[in-house]
Motif scaffolding. Structure first.
Motif, PDB file in Angstrom:
ATOM      1  N   ALA A  93       1.223  -1.330  -0.185  1.00  0.00           N
ATOM      2  CA  ALA A  93       0.149   0.271   0.110  1.00  0.00           C
ATOM      3  C   ALA A  93       0.990   0.885   0.136  1.00  0.00           C
ATOM      4  N   HIS A  94       1.952   1.388   1.045  1.00  0.00           N
ATOM      5  CA  HIS A  94       2.563   2.539   1.042  1.00  0.00           C
ATOM      6  C   HIS A  94       3.934   2.216  -0.428  1.00  0.00           C
ATOM      7  N   MET A  95       3.692   1.186  -1.334  1.00  0.00           N
ATOM      8  CA  MET A  95       4.857   1.288  -2.289  1.00  0.00           C
ATOM      9  C   MET A  95       3.557   2.054  -3.299  1.00  0.00           C
ATOM     10  N   LYS A  96       2.671   1.459  -3.646  1.00  0.00           N
ATOM     11  CA  LYS A  96       1.690   1.999  -4.454  1.00  0.00           C
ATOM     12  C   LYS A  96       1.065   3.733  -4.133  1.00  0.00           C
ATOM     13  N   GLU A  97       1.276   3.853  -3.215  1.00  0.00           N
ATOM     14  CA  GLU A  97       0.825   5.808  -2.377  1.00  0.00           C
ATOM     15  C   GLU A  97       1.906   6.394  -3.362  1.00  0.00           C
TER      16      GLU A  97
END
Length: 115
Positions: A93-97
């Motif tokens: 989720a952090h990577m996609k954000e």
């Protein structure tokens, strides 16, 4: 360079452990048997349930060693089984954000005709 070779191991239905499907037995079942033995959450699915479905290939996970703060690890472990999967979901989720949008290549420039 040496290639890794994998071997195909074929097992009969009686050699399979828990979590493996016996497809021969399933193929022999009638629709009534399937409905009777299916979990309740699968009952009364609409006819179009699988329309638009797609096969999603599993992502290969790599075993790594990572250092995290003790309290972070304790918190994830306290969330129950599969805490590493949950940690991976948070990281994803952090990577996609924070992922940059794919850079567009500029259109090739046309050469001007000499006058």
């Amino acid at each position: 360079m040496r290639r890794n070779r994998t071997r195909l191991v074929v097992k009969t239905a009686d050699q399979l452990g828990p979590g493996f499907a016996d497809f021969a037995r399933m193929d022999a079942m009638t629709e009534e048997e399937i409905e009777r033995t299916s979990p309740p959450e699968l009952a009364n699915l609409p006819d179009d349930f699988w329309v638009g479905g797609r096969v999603v290939e599993p992502v290969i996970k790599l075993p790594i060693s990572i250092r995290v703060d003790e309290d972070v690890l304790d918190w994830f472990r306290s969330q129950g089984p599969r805490y590493q999967t949950k940690m991976n979901a948070v990281l994803r989720a952090h990577m996609k954000e924070h992922a940059k949008p794919a850079a567009r290549k500029p259109a090739p420039r046309k050469k001007r005709a000499k006058s």
